[in-house]
Design a protein around this motif. Structure first.
Motif, short mmCIF file in Angstrom:
data_model
loop_
_atom_site.label_atom_id
_atom_site.label_comp_id
_atom_site.label_asym_id
_atom_site.label_seq_id
_atom_site.Cartn_x
_atom_site.Cartn_y
_atom_site.Cartn_z
N LYS A 1 0.84 -1.20 0.00
CA LYS A 1 0.00 0.00 0.00
C LYS A 1 0.88 1.25 0.00
N SER A 2 0.33 2.32 -0.52
CA SER A 2 1.01 3.61 -0.49
C SER A 2 1.03 4.15 0.94
N GLY A 3 2.05 4.92 1.25
CA GLY A 3 2.14 5.54 2.57
C GLY A 3 1.02 6.52 2.83
N TRP A 4 0.39 7.01 1.77
CA TRP A 4 -0.72 7.94 1.93
C TRP A 4 -1.90 7.30 2.65
N TRP A 5 -1.94 5.98 2.68
CA TRP A 5 -2.99 5.28 3.42
C TRP A 5 -2.92 5.61 4.90
N TYR A 6 -1.77 6.07 5.37
CA TYR A 6 -1.63 6.43 6.79
C TYR A 6 -2.60 7.53 7.18
N LEU A 7 -2.97 8.36 6.22
CA LEU A 7 -3.89 9.47 6.50
C LEU A 7 -5.29 8.99 6.89
N ILE A 8 -5.57 7.72 6.64
CA ILE A 8 -6.88 7.19 7.04
C ILE A 8 -7.05 7.24 8.56
N SER A 9 -5.93 7.31 9.26
CA SER A 9 -6.00 7.38 10.72
C SER A 9 -6.58 8.72 11.20
N LEU A 10 -6.70 9.69 10.31
CA LEU A 10 -7.31 10.97 10.68
C LEU A 10 -8.82 10.87 10.87
N ILE A 11 -9.41 9.79 10.34
CA ILE A 11 -10.84 9.55 10.58
C ILE A 11 -10.96 9.04 12.02
N PRO A 12 -11.70 9.74 12.86
CA PRO A 12 -11.76 9.35 14.27
C PRO A 12 -12.19 7.90 14.46
#
Length: 113
Positions: free
Chosen positions: A75-86
């Protein structure tokens, strides 16, 4: 402890891959240290100042190892931003961190050993 130190030494390394062991050992040791520092904060009555400073110091290594872990499963590292969803985002990210590594070299680098 070697896994923890390995991640700290590579604290800005967002390229490459991190194995499940590397990620989870860092996560476990980091959680234990945070817990112990929180206890120290309670006994010293410092309003979580010590554990807060530690949390800020280990934030970048935690993100870096998380991104490398995502690279390891393809997976792309941009998937890490999914953690911004509470709440839900963090759960999804932790589930992704449990996936098995890709057995072959992928676009992010060779298989970590």
């Amino acid at each position: 402890m070697q896994w923890y130190l390995k991640v700290l030494k590579n604290y800005v390394g967002f390229h490459g891959r991190a194995s499940r062991t590397e990620f989870w050992m860092f996560f476990l040791i980091n959680a234990i240290i945070t817990f112990l520092l929180s206890l120290l904060d309670n006994f010293a009555n410092t309003d979580n100042m010590i554990s807060g400073i530690y949390g800020l110091l280990t934030l970048l290594p935690l993100i870096a190892v998380g991104v490398r872990r995502l690279h390891d499963i393809g997976k792309s590292g941009w998937w890490y931003l999914i953690s911004l969803i509470p709440f839900i985002g963090t759960i999804i990210l932790l589930i992704l961190a449990c996936f098995k590594s890709e057995d072959h070299e992928n676009r992010f680098g060779p298989v970590p050993r």
